[in-house]
Design an enzyme around this catalytic site. Structure first.
Site, PDB file in Angstrom:
ATOM      1  N   HIS A 142       0.888  -1.183  -0.186  1.00  0.00           N
ATOM      2  CA  HIS A 142       0.056   0.002   0.307  1.00  0.00           C
ATOM      3  C   HIS A 142       1.010   1.184  -0.115  1.00  0.00           C
ATOM      4  O   HIS A 142       1.928   1.430   0.840  1.00  0.00           O
ATOM      5  CB  HIS A 142      -0.910  -0.061   1.256  1.00  0.00           C
ATOM      6  CG  HIS A 142      -2.041  -0.881   1.091  1.00  0.00           C
ATOM      7  ND1 HIS A 142      -2.692  -1.297   2.297  1.00  0.00           N
ATOM      8  CD2 HIS A 142      -2.632  -1.406   0.139  1.00  0.00           C
ATOM      9  CE1 HIS A 142      -3.730  -2.066   2.074  1.00  0.00           C
ATOM     10  NE2 HIS A 142      -3.629  -2.318   0.629  1.00  0.00           N
TER      11      HIS A 142
ATOM     12  N   TYR B 156      -8.335  -2.133   7.499  1.00  0.00           N
ATOM     13  CA  TYR B 156      -8.119  -3.777   8.324  1.00  0.00           C
ATOM     14  C   TYR B 156      -8.139  -3.832   9.728  1.00  0.00           C
ATOM     15  O   TYR B 156      -8.612  -4.622  10.316  1.00  0.00           O
ATOM     16  CB  TYR B 156      -6.995  -4.510   7.667  1.00  0.00           C
ATOM     17  CG  TYR B 156      -6.815  -4.694   6.058  1.00  0.00           C
ATOM     18  CD1 TYR B 156      -7.797  -5.653   5.623  1.00  0.00           C
ATOM     19  CD2 TYR B 156      -6.252  -4.074   5.450  1.00  0.00           C
ATOM     20  CE1 TYR B 156      -7.860  -5.552   4.166  1.00  0.00           C
ATOM     21  CE2 TYR B 156      -6.131  -4.096   3.848  1.00  0.00           C
ATOM     22  CZ  TYR B 156      -6.785  -4.872   3.409  1.00  0.00           C
ATOM     23  OH  TYR B 156      -6.932  -4.930   2.017  1.00  0.00           O
TER      24      TYR B 156
END
Length: 307
Positions: free
Chosen positions: A275, A284
């Protein structure tokens, strides 16, 4: 000064559509969506007496978007219509049909980010331990699922892997991600074993002279395509039964969630997933928290009242 009376609003939208097609090269889907949004804007504008581009101002745009919200339009639709209005008024301003660009004053509705579906750790184990790995395609499918879950790579990254990208000694895999950014991702022993079995007893049976260095191959010997990889994941999860029907991206979500549940820090998960922004990885943490709440609701005798 804006040029008044030269075109009406609908004519301006038609001209803007030609501009998008000829000069901006937008996709047919985007063009249809924008022109539909702006047709709706023109229809609303006519109800309040606005017929010329020079009469478009931020009050009109906000009132139109407020009506869309009142009609229950989805956040994604509101965001797209805001973007269409912005692009349109920017074009009108550049053409001299608007003295100022009112689109610059519009806020952007935030899209709701739905929590992704994930497998439980027990489901993930059952999926991989009960998968029928007979024959070359069975060995390949097991290796594909083990690598997707074991590393959290994107399906495009998986399909782009070459044999030399896997370092079995160090248990790492070299991945070429978005923006051609290369990263090294750890890979677990079960995934390494599955890939080695595929390379030893599966890949030679389907490889051809044109297979090249591709790690994963399709049935005809070409590099595995992401569409085929998605089909493999859906099919194998369906065979396992009684678990969410996830895509390869769902296995990526699952890997990230299980890393965090196991105590991994957010920065490490960011590096593993590739990312560019930590904000993306932070999603998450919400997934893990939501699952904890679900367990609490199911297990605690007073959870329903307290929640």
């Amino acid at each position: 000064m804006p040029q008044r009376g030269l075109v009406d609003l609908n004519e301006a939208v038609d001209e803007f559509g030609r501009h998008l097609h000829a000069e901006r090269g937008v996709s047919p889907h985007t063009l249809r969506a924008y022109l539909g949004d702006l047709a709706d804007l023109c229809a609303y504008a006519s109800t309040v007496g606005v017929t010329e581009p020079a009469e478009v101002d931020v009050s009109l745009l906000r009132a139109w978007l407020a009506r869309q919200h009142a009609l229950g339009r989805a956040r994604a639709t509101l965001a797209r219509r805001t973007a269409a209005a912005r692009a349109f008024t920017h074009h009108l301003h550049r053409r001299g049909l608007l003295e100022n660009d009112p689109g610059l004053l519009l806020g952007t509705p935030k899209k709701r980010r739905d929590l992704p579906g994930v497998l439980t750790q027990d489901d993930a184990a059952r999926l991989l331990e009960t998968l029928d790995a007979e024959g070359p395609m069975g060995l390949r499918d097991l290796a594909v699922l083990e690598v997707l879950y074991g590393t959290g790579v994107r399906v495009s990254e998986l399909c782009g892997l070459d044999i030399d990208d896997l370092d079995t000694g160090r248990r790492t895999v070299r991945v070429l991600g978005k923006g051609n950014r290369e990263r090294t991702v750890p890979i677990g022993e079960p995934a390494v074993r599955a890939v080695e079995d595929w390379l030893r007893a599966g890949r030679p049976a389907v490889a051809t002279e044109t297979s090249g260095p591709a790690l994963f191959l399709g049935a005809r010997g070409g590099r595995l395509h992401p569409t085929s990889a998605r089909r493999i994941v859906h099919s194998r999860i369906a065979d396992a039964g009684t678990m969410p029907n996830l895509s390869p991206h769902g296995l990526r979500h699952t890997a990230a969630t299980h890393l965090l549940e196991g105590g991994a820090d957010l920065r490490s998960v960011q590096e593993i997933l590739g990312h560019a922004s930590l904000q993306t990885t932070q999603l998450y943490t919400h997934v893990s928290a939501e699952r904890l709440k679900q367990v609490h609701r199911q297990a605690h005798p007073r959870a329903a009242r307290d929640d």
